[in-house]
Design a protein around this motif. Structure first.
Motif, PDB file in Angstrom:
ATOM      1  N   ALA A 254       0.916  -1.217   0.093  1.00  0.00           N
ATOM      2  CA  ALA A 254       0.141  -0.068  -0.009  1.00  0.00           C
ATOM      3  C   ALA A 254       0.913   1.373   0.098  1.00  0.00           C
ATOM      4  CB  ALA A 254      -0.929   0.042   1.118  1.00  0.00           C
ATOM      5  N   LEU A 255       1.845   1.153   0.699  1.00  0.00           N
ATOM      6  CA  LEU A 255       2.874   2.275   0.829  1.00  0.00           C
ATOM      7  C   LEU A 255       3.416   2.676  -0.669  1.00  0.00           C
ATOM      8  CD1 LEU A 255       4.510   2.068   4.245  1.00  0.00           C
ATOM      9  CD2 LEU A 255       2.865   3.679   3.556  1.00  0.00           C
ATOM     10  N   GLU A 256       3.674   1.724  -1.259  1.00  0.00           N
ATOM     11  CA  GLU A 256       4.314   1.629  -2.627  1.00  0.00           C
ATOM     12  C   GLU A 256       3.430   2.190  -3.734  1.00  0.00           C
ATOM     13  OE1 GLU A 256       5.746  -2.232  -3.968  1.00  0.00           O
ATOM     14  OE2 GLU A 256       6.965  -2.655  -2.069  1.00  0.00           O
ATOM     15  N   VAL A 257       2.151   1.842  -3.577  1.00  0.00           N
ATOM     16  CA  VAL A 257       1.069   2.508  -4.336  1.00  0.00           C
ATOM     17  C   VAL A 257       1.289   4.078  -4.092  1.00  0.00           C
ATOM     18  CG1 VAL A 257      -1.351   2.627  -5.036  1.00  0.00           C
ATOM     19  CG2 VAL A 257      -0.140   0.334  -4.759  1.00  0.00           C
ATOM     20  N   ILE A 258       1.216   4.392  -2.887  1.00  0.00           N
ATOM     21  CA  ILE A 258       1.055   5.818  -2.524  1.00  0.00           C
ATOM     22  C   ILE A 258       2.252   6.568  -2.987  1.00  0.00           C
ATOM     23  CG2 ILE A 258       1.083   7.391  -0.620  1.00  0.00           C
ATOM     24  CD1 ILE A 258      -0.511   5.473   1.037  1.00  0.00           C
ATOM     25  N   ALA A 259       3.349   5.925  -2.808  1.00  0.00           N
ATOM     26  CA  ALA A 259       4.425   6.761  -3.395  1.00  0.00           C
ATOM     27  C   ALA A 259       4.587   6.568  -4.992  1.00  0.00           C
ATOM     28  CB  ALA A 259       5.710   5.826  -2.965  1.00  0.00           C
ATOM     29  N   ALA A 260       3.888   5.745  -5.511  1.00  0.00           N
ATOM     30  CA  ALA A 260       3.971   5.836  -7.135  1.00  0.00           C
ATOM     31  C   ALA A 260       2.975   6.880  -7.549  1.00  0.00           C
ATOM     32  CB  ALA A 260       3.370   4.499  -7.454  1.00  0.00           C
ATOM     33  N   LEU A 261       1.810   6.826  -6.680  1.00  0.00           N
ATOM     34  CA  LEU A 261       0.867   8.072  -7.099  1.00  0.00           C
ATOM     35  C   LEU A 261       1.642   9.569  -7.005  1.00  0.00           C
ATOM     36  CD1 LEU A 261      -2.473   6.704  -5.335  1.00  0.00           C
ATOM     37  CD2 LEU A 261      -2.229   7.368  -7.457  1.00  0.00           C
ATOM     38  N   GLN A 262       2.540   9.500  -5.765  1.00  0.00           N
ATOM     39  CA  GLN A 262       3.164  10.770  -5.465  1.00  0.00           C
ATOM     40  C   GLN A 262       3.987  11.349  -6.617  1.00  0.00           C
ATOM     41  OE1 GLN A 262       4.624   9.869  -1.436  1.00  0.00           O
ATOM     42  NE2 GLN A 262       2.738  11.058  -0.507  1.00  0.00           N
ATOM     43  N   ARG A 263       4.714  10.133  -7.240  1.00  0.00           N
ATOM     44  CA  ARG A 263       5.619  10.350  -8.254  1.00  0.00           C
ATOM     45  C   ARG A 263       5.075  10.430  -9.545  1.00  0.00           C
ATOM     46  NH1 ARG A 263       8.221   5.998  -5.592  1.00  0.00           N
ATOM     47  NH2 ARG A 263       7.328   4.689  -7.150  1.00  0.00           N
ATOM     48  N   GLY A 264       3.797  10.163  -9.681  1.00  0.00           N
ATOM     49  CA  GLY A 264       3.132  10.271 -10.990  1.00  0.00           C
ATOM     50  C   GLY A 264       3.157   9.070 -11.997  1.00  0.00           C
ATOM     51  N   GLU A 265       3.587   7.946 -11.256  1.00  0.00           N
ATOM     52  CA  GLU A 265       3.660   6.878 -11.956  1.00  0.00           C
ATOM     53  C   GLU A 265       2.371   6.145 -12.008  1.00  0.00           C
ATOM     54  OE1 GLU A 265       6.583   4.575  -9.959  1.00  0.00           O
ATOM     55  OE2 GLU A 265       8.208   6.074 -10.325  1.00  0.00           O
TER      56      GLU A 265
END
Length: 237
Positions: A45-56
């Motif tokens: 879940a944290l990986e998905v949040i980080a990907a959202l923040q990076r625009g990926e």
């Protein structure tokens, strides 16, 4: 031993009440640990949040409810449904069991005189004195200092010895089941009668204790009130 038996489903409202009753207990902490470490993939879940923040990963609009929304709607609808009688019974038993298992019991070694205290949930049939290893134990559902004071009165004046003897005999015969019965609020003699009639295991005894406690409460509240006494110089109507 779990508070709710495996496979049992609770409505959201029932689950919320059970969680509120258990908050801060070992059962609550263990359930929280299981949910976070086994049932939820927090790392992913944290990986998905980080990907959202990076625009990926982007967020797209869809028509109609998503599967996640449908699940949330179903849970909310269940929480608003009136509780069925069998569901109320299940919740009542679960709360009784949780409170009973989180209670504490104190023990007195009749060999060396040591006292110690344990949560009821941790009392096992093979329990013995941590000091001398003897399994000859008296017990009660009271704080350790209270049981120690009773033992001292017994030694000095002989008062309270009978109670210690009763509990020691009960524990010698029924072990952890005796502690459950006493912690549920039954006297030693009443507990002995219940245990003598009981032939099932630990879970069966818990259900029996719950039923008997409920019967006692119902009988207490159903008892007719004593008639009021007339005031001096007056008459009862």
């Amino acid at each position: 031993m779990g508070v709710v038996e495996p496979g049992v489903r609770l409505a959201k409202g029932d689950l919320d009440r059970l969680v509120a009753a258990l908050k801060g207990t070992p059962a609550y902490e263990e359930a929280l640990k299981e949910a976070l470490q086994r049932d939820m993939d927090v790392g992913r879940a944290l990986e998905v949040i980080a990907a959202l923040q990076r625009g990926e990963v982007g967020v797209a609009r869809v028509r109609g409810p998503t599967p996640l929304t449908l699940e949330a709607e179903r849970s909310l609808r269940e929480g608003l449904e009136p509780a069925l009688p069998e569901r109320r019974e299940l919740l009542s038993y679960a709360l009784f069991k949780a409170r009973l298992l989180q209670a504490t019991a104190s023990f007195l070694c009749t060999e060396c005189g040591a006292t110690f205290e344990l949560p009821v949930v941790d009392v096992r049939p093979e329990l013995s004195c941590p000091g001398c290893g003897s399994d000859k134990l008296a017990f009660d559902a009271v704080p350790e200092e209270e049981l120690a004071a009773l033992a001292e009165r017994c030694r000095r004046s002989g008062r309270g010895c009978r109670k210690l003897e009763l509990s020691a005999k009960l524990f010698e015969r029924y072990r952890d089941l005796a502690v459950l019965a006493r912690a549920a609020g039954f006297g030693f003699r009443e507990a002995a009668r219940l245990l003598a009639e009981h032939s099932g295991g630990r879970e069966g005894l818990l259900k029996l204790l719950w039923l008997k406690r409920r019967e006692k409460l119902r009988a207490r509240f159903a008892a007719p009130a004593s008639p009021a006494r007339p005031e001096a110089g007056g008459s009862a109507r």
